[in-house]
Design an enzyme around this catalytic site. Structure first.
Site, short mmCIF file in Angstrom:
data_model
loop_
_atom_site.label_atom_id
_atom_site.label_comp_id
_atom_site.label_asym_id
_atom_site.label_seq_id
_atom_site.Cartn_x
_atom_site.Cartn_y
_atom_site.Cartn_z
NE ARG A 58 2.36 -2.37 -8.98
CZ ARG A 58 3.67 -2.54 -8.98
NH1 ARG A 58 4.35 -2.34 -10.07
NH2 ARG A 58 4.32 -2.92 -7.89
CB THR A 59 -1.87 1.32 -4.79
OG1 THR A 59 -1.90 -0.06 -5.14
CG2 THR A 59 -3.22 1.74 -4.24
CE LYS A 87 6.91 15.15 16.07
NZ LYS A 87 6.34 16.49 15.87
NE ARG A 108 -1.22 -0.46 -0.14
CZ ARG A 108 -0.72 -0.96 -1.27
NH1 ARG A 108 0.60 -1.07 -1.40
NH2 ARG A 108 -1.50 -1.35 -2.24
CG HIS A 136 -5.63 -3.71 -2.86
ND1 HIS A 136 -6.00 -2.42 -3.17
CD2 HIS A 136 -4.32 -3.82 -3.23
CE1 HIS A 136 -4.97 -1.79 -3.71
NE2 HIS A 136 -3.95 -2.62 -3.76
C1 NCD Z 1 -0.65 -5.70 -4.08
C2 NCD Z 1 -0.89 -5.31 -2.64
O1 NCD Z 1 -0.34 -4.30 -2.16
O2 NCD Z 1 -1.70 -5.99 -2.02
N1 NCD Z 1 0.05 -4.72 -4.79
C3 NCD Z 1 -0.66 -3.74 -5.43
O3 NCD Z 1 -1.37 -2.95 -4.85
N2 NCD Z 1 -0.61 -3.74 -6.77
C4 NCD Z 1 -0.05 -7.04 -4.25
C5 NCD Z 1 1.21 -7.39 -3.52
O4 NCD Z 1 1.81 -6.57 -2.82
O5 NCD Z 1 1.65 -8.53 -3.69
#
Ligand code: NCD
Length: 310
Positions: A58-59, A87, A108, A136
């Site tokens: 999703r993100t 590397k 991320r 997040h």
């Molecule tokens: C979350 C995350 O990556 O922290 N997912 C997301 O971005 N929708 C929640 C999760 O992974 O449980």
């Protein structure tokens, strides 16, 4: 709204209530573009870099969709495999490189504090898309949008956060943001996975009503928002510790029988077994709308940070 131009998004705690409300209102205007009903070229010629060192569906995709719906472009990777990270390239060097290929960087990374560190190596805006068990912030903005849009506001809501409150970054960020509103909070977690002390202290310092429990069934009846999270298996140092708590909570239709009519069930997704599929068909389920809301909210953020027209 000039205050957003060029700004990093590292922690939601850096945003005031006014900032948050400005983002939510801008997001609302973006909905027709997010749905493809209207077109926009407001970020034409701009490039977003998405660096994902951890899995994401999703993100990453909603950031891409948001940028493209505004006429911009995206470069990046969805796993460090196949990049120079293999590397031995450091995060600092990767960031220095990517800054010359893009106008903003979404990161991320499994390490807590990585986004803040990355921001020190570049003048480009850095957006934290999850730093280990840390925060997040853009997930939180879409979570707030979902509550705000559903109820016409956030104040007055009775909200329970359920599941892995220790390792879950979405619930850390969401709690910090909710401290800017007048809400009643309940933290529901199995023993050993309750909310970190510093987050609890922030809520107490704000003077918000707060309850903490292991018993979900007991609190469901009085809620406006039930925010369910996955046990973060990948963060457990010991797999046996995970096995002990896996499957602790399962929200099903039976559990929601006595819930308020207007209760909404949210989940940042992915879900494992904590929300039964039968809940999808109840009037309470909002997690798929919530996932869609990631697009207009990220459009709003990108537009404010990169200076597109709303
Ligand atoms: C979350 C995350 O990556 O922290 N997912 C997301 O971005 N929708 C929640 C999760 O992974 O449980």
């Amino acid at each position: 709204m000039g205050g957003f131009l060029g700004r990093d998004v590292l922690s939601v705690a850096d945003f005031s209530r006014k900032d948050i409300e400005a983002i939510l209102k801008t997001a609302k205007k973006m909905v027709p573009v997010a749905r493809g009903e209207r077109t926009s070229r407001s970020l034409e010629g701009r490039i977003l870099a998405t660096l994902f060192y951890e899995p994401s569906t999703r993100t990453r995709l909603s950031f891409e969709s948001a940028m493209k719906r505004l006429g911009g472009d995206v470069v990046g990777f969805s796993s460090a495999e196949g990049t120079s990270v293999q590397k031995g390239e450091t995060l600092a060097d990767t960031i220095r490189m990517v800054e010359s290929y893009s106008d903003a960087i979404v990161l991320r990374h499994p390490q807590e504090g990585s986004a803040r560190l990355a921001a020190e190596f570049t003048d480009r805006p850095v957006i934290n898309a999850g730093d280990g068990a840390g925060q997040h912030p853009t997930q939180t903005l879409l979570d707030l949008y979902t509550i705000w849009d559903e109820r016409g506001g956030i104040d007055g809501a009775k909200i329970a956060l359920v599941g892995d409150l220790k390792y879950g970054r979405t619930v850390h960020s969401l709690t910090y943001a909710l401290c800017s509103f007048d809400v009643d909070l309940t933290f529901v977690a199995p023993a050993g996975l309750q909310m970190p002390k510093e987050v609890v202290e922030r809520v107490r310092a704000q003077g918000l009503p707060l309850a903490m429990t292991e018993d979900l069934a007991k609190v469901v009846r009085d809620l406006d928002v039930l925010y369910v999270t996955r046990i973060q298996k990948e963060r457990f140092p010991d797999p046996q510790e995970y096995a002990k708590v896996a499957g602790t909570y399962r929200v099903d239709a039976g559990m929601l029988r006595d819930a308020r009519k207007g209760l909404i069930v949210m989940h940042p997704l992915p879900r494992v077994d904590e929300v039964a599929p039968e809940v999808d068909a109840t009037p309470h389920a909002r997690y798929f709308e919530q996932a869609f809301n990631g697009v207009p909210v990220r459009m709003a953020l990108l537009s404010l940070i990169l200076g597109g027209s709303a």
